[in-house]
Design a protein around this motif. Structure first.
Motif: not given
Length: 286
Positions: A61-62, A67-70, A78-81, A95-97
């Motif tokens: 969850d954490i 990753l969502s913040a990234g 940031e986005k690529r990492n 869930e991030l798809a």
């Protein structure tokens, strides 16, 4: 000869007797089995119960929050990492798809879009199914102002491996009835793109589309014809025969129009693109 009870005690006793429990001036009525709680105590008790029932956050969850913040970061790095880490996690990050797909379609940086495509593939069939409608919608963005979105959607469809493609086709067929002509053509184009060079998904979708061509619902017949038209020469021969019959026999003008254009496209006689406005048949053709 007065009572042995003193005047002050008599007075108190008399006042108490004038009030029933719970009435003004008397003692508050106690709840069954205990003493009444004041509001502050009730709030504290409710908070304690919620804390006891709360499920503690897991490490996953954490990680998902991080990753969502990234993915929503201010810089391409940031986005690529974040996308590289999602790719490494694979199906765990499913869930991030939808957020990954947003970056794939809209981000200005090529490296971010490329990383998003690889992350979606790595997340597997569940992710592909989750974002199928999102990609279908983007496939229709073909005008000059946002053509990049449609192009990225097409590349993504052609990049999905067979196990993911197999999960997308049923979603596309399910949403076909509600589409306008452009959305229906995009369904056909998406299924064609999913098959790559083998056109496996075309073969799987064709029997379902043939049943739709014979539907009593006017819009469904028209939409199935539009979808078949996008299969071009890979449409089955049986579908083309039904389309020829519909060109003259269907009671609805727009279904005849859709059938004629699909037939011509299948046979290489009429080339039109999903981004163009509908071109009606010449008088006397249908």
């Amino acid at each position: 000869c007065g009572s042995s009870v003193g005047p002050s005690v008599q007075l108190l006793g008399g006042i108490d007797a004038m009030f029933e429990p719970g009435q003004a001036g008397g003692q508050p009525e106690e709840p069954p089995g205990g003493t009444a709680l004041v509001p502050a105590e009730e709030t504290a008790l409710a908070s304690a119960e919620e804390t006891a029932l709360a499920v503690p956050e897991t490490e996953l969850d954490i990680k998902m929050k991080e990753l969502s913040a990234g993915l929503g970061g201010d810089t391409w790095r940031e986005k690529r990492n974040a996308l590289l880490e999602i790719k490494r996690m694979g199906p765990e990050a499913v869930e991030l798809a939808p957020d990954v797909t947003d970056l794939l379609l809209d981000d200005e940086d090529f490296d971010v879009r490329e990383a998003a495509r690889k992350a979606l593939i790595a997340m597997g069939p569940d992710a592909a199914e989750d974002v199928a409608e999102q990609i279908h919608e983007a496939l229709q963005c073909k005008d000059l102002s946002n053509r990049k979105v449609g192009d990225e959607a097409g590349v993504m469809l052609r990049s999905f491996p067979p196990e993911s493609a197999a999960r997308i086709t049923p979603v596309l067929l399910r949403i076909l009835p509600e589409q306008n002509w452009k959305g229906a053509e995009a369904v056909g184009q998406a299924i064609l793109d999913l098959g790559k060079d083998e056109y496996v998904e075309v073969a799987k979708a064709s029997p379902v589309l043939l049943d739709m061509l014979r539907s009593p619902e006017t819009k469904l017949r028209a939409n199935a014809a539009h979808a078949f038209g996008r299969f071009v020469k890979w449409a089955p021969e049986e579908a083309d025969k039904v389309l020829v019959e519909m060109m003259s026999d269907d009671p609805d003008y727009w279904v005849r129009e859709a059938a004629m254009k699909a037939h011509q496209r299948i046979n290489g006689e009429f080339d039109y693109d999903v981004r163009n406005n509908i071109t009606q048949a010449a008088p006397g053709q249908i």
